[in-house]
Design a protein around this motif. Sequence first.
Motif, PDB file in Angstrom:
ATOM      1  N   GLU A 163       0.822  -1.201   0.000  1.00 51.56           N
ATOM      2  CA  GLU A 163       0.000   0.000   0.000  1.00 51.56           C
ATOM      3  C   GLU A 163       0.860   1.256   0.000  1.00 51.56           C
ATOM      4  O   GLU A 163       2.057   1.194   0.253  1.00 51.56           O
ATOM      5  N   SER A 164       0.206   2.372  -0.232  1.00 52.49           N
ATOM      6  CA  SER A 164       0.901   3.651  -0.207  1.00 52.49           C
ATOM      7  C   SER A 164       1.556   3.844   1.165  1.00 52.49           C
ATOM      8  O   SER A 164       0.921   3.631   2.192  1.00 52.49           O
ATOM      9  N   GLY A 165       2.828   4.204   1.152  1.00 49.62           N
ATOM     10  CA  GLY A 165       3.541   4.426   2.407  1.00 49.62           C
ATOM     11  C   GLY A 165       4.215   3.185   2.964  1.00 49.62           C
ATOM     12  O   GLY A 165       4.873   3.235   4.007  1.00 49.62           O
ATOM     13  N   ALA A 166       4.091   2.050   2.281  1.00 49.66           N
ATOM     14  CA  ALA A 166       4.661   0.791   2.780  1.00 49.66           C
ATOM     15  C   ALA A 166       6.189   0.790   2.741  1.00 49.66           C
ATOM     16  O   ALA A 166       6.829   0.007   3.438  1.00 49.66           O
ATOM     17  N   GLY A 167       6.752   1.657   1.896  1.00 52.29           N
ATOM     18  CA  GLY A 167       8.219   1.725   1.820  1.00 52.29           C
ATOM     19  C   GLY A 167       8.778   1.256   0.494  1.00 52.29           C
ATOM     20  O   GLY A 167       9.992   1.094   0.346  1.00 52.29           O
ATOM     21  N   LYS A 168       7.903   1.076  -0.502  1.00 52.14           N
ATOM     22  CA  LYS A 168       8.343   0.524  -1.789  1.00 52.14           C
ATOM     23  C   LYS A 168       9.380   1.424  -2.479  1.00 52.14           C
ATOM     24  O   LYS A 168      10.429   0.942  -2.900  1.00 52.14           O
ATOM     25  N   SER A 169       9.067   2.713  -2.577  1.00 48.37           N
ATOM     26  CA  SER A 169      10.005   3.608  -3.269  1.00 48.37           C
ATOM     27  C   SER A 169      11.310   3.718  -2.492  1.00 48.37           C
ATOM     28  O   SER A 169      12.394   3.749  -3.074  1.00 48.37           O
ATOM     29  N   THR A 170      11.201   3.766  -1.174  1.00 50.80           N
ATOM     30  CA  THR A 170      12.411   3.827  -0.356  1.00 50.80           C
ATOM     31  C   THR A 170      13.279   2.597  -0.629  1.00 50.80           C
ATOM     32  O   THR A 170      14.490   2.706  -0.833  1.00 50.80           O
ATOM     33  N   LEU A 171      12.651   1.446  -0.681  1.00 51.54           N
ATOM     34  CA  LEU A 171      13.401   0.214  -0.908  1.00 51.54           C
ATOM     35  C   LEU A 171      14.085   0.222  -2.271  1.00 51.54           C
ATOM     36  O   LEU A 171      15.279  -0.070  -2.380  1.00 51.54           O
TER      37      LEU A 171
END
Length: 341
Positions: A39-47
């Motif tokens: 979901e949004s905010g799960a950390g995907k882009s950070t990862l």
Amino acid sequence: MIDVVDVKKTYRDGQREVMALDGVTLHVPRGSVYGIVGESGAGKSTLIRCLNLLERPDAGSIRVDGVELQTLSPAGLRQARRKIGMIFQHFNLFSSRTVLGNVTFPLECAGVPGQEARRRAREMLGVVGLGEKAEVYPAQLSGGQKQRVGIARALVGEPSVLLSDEATSALDPVNTVAILDLLRSLSRQMGLTVVLITHEMAVVKAACDHVALLEQGRVVEEGPVLDLASRPGSRLAAQLFHRYGGTGAGAAPAGAGTLGLGARRRAAVVFVGAAAGEPLLTRIARRYDVDFNILEGGMERLGDTVLGRLVVEAVGEAPRLDQALTALQEAGCRVEVLDVA
Ligand SMILES: Nc1ncnc2c1ncn2[C@@H]1O[C@H](COP(=O)(O)OP(=O)(O)OP(=O)(O)O)[C@@H](O)[C@H]1O
Ligand SMILES: [Mg+2]
């Protein structure tokens, strides 16, 4: 190809601390198309930004093709990043450069002479199907064409990894399918490893062979897409197969299978690459003298593979039931016994 071990990342947002990645571990096999959903905010882009150190983790290790990124010197890191291409949701093209100029850009940065850079860029534009558009400007292209330029630019340096952060989110369904097909065929042709972030299960189904579910900075499920299909209680499988009422690990419909005498087994049967599930069941039912009641099921397309998944209740004499389930396995099905009575 990529090993992420216990990676942590906290952002400081004024007084507040946000734990974006809370000990992420995952392994991306060479040549795979690996989806990261959440979901949004799960950390995907950070990862994904950690995978080329656009973002530096606070702890943990990231190895790409055997190289531990955090230990590299700035020059070593620049070198390593040439092996890692990236594409973005909003394409991030240079509007003042032609299509060709966009694709030559990374080669110019790497010091490749102009003529050689243009030759390689034209070749790459051919690969993504934009050979005719070299001299136009991005503003003259459709969204799908812009993303092809993004892909050509990311791949012109012949990286071994392509990172994609929601690269199809801004595209219509037709272009989405075309871009996903392109990524899959590039992965196969060039042996490219693709890590693809998405919030859409349809993207996972169309393109990915592996998938991880990220939740509040943690990997809560992970594995080959075809394995998840028969994993009881899998939330990813529930989402992939939700039209068919979840993973099959739930309760059977009331009254189902209560007529037969003898033993019962409820099992999930997955047919990979075969649309012949029901004829096979019929044949095995006859041979072992058992009945199969189909409780739920359906067909799914996962990339090129057709996957049939049935939850069956097998009724008959106990030894024959087990022989029949073994015979299904020997015929190439994946069989998982959900409960026994
Ligand atoms: N630069 C930043 N400063 C402070 N907090 C941040 C920063 N970047 C991300 N975060 C926070 O870290 C968490 C993870 O963000 P991230 O962008 O990785 O999520 P995401 O899974 O990509 O979400 P989305 O699907 O909306 O793109 C969120 O709570 C977000 O608010
Ligand atoms: Mg994001």
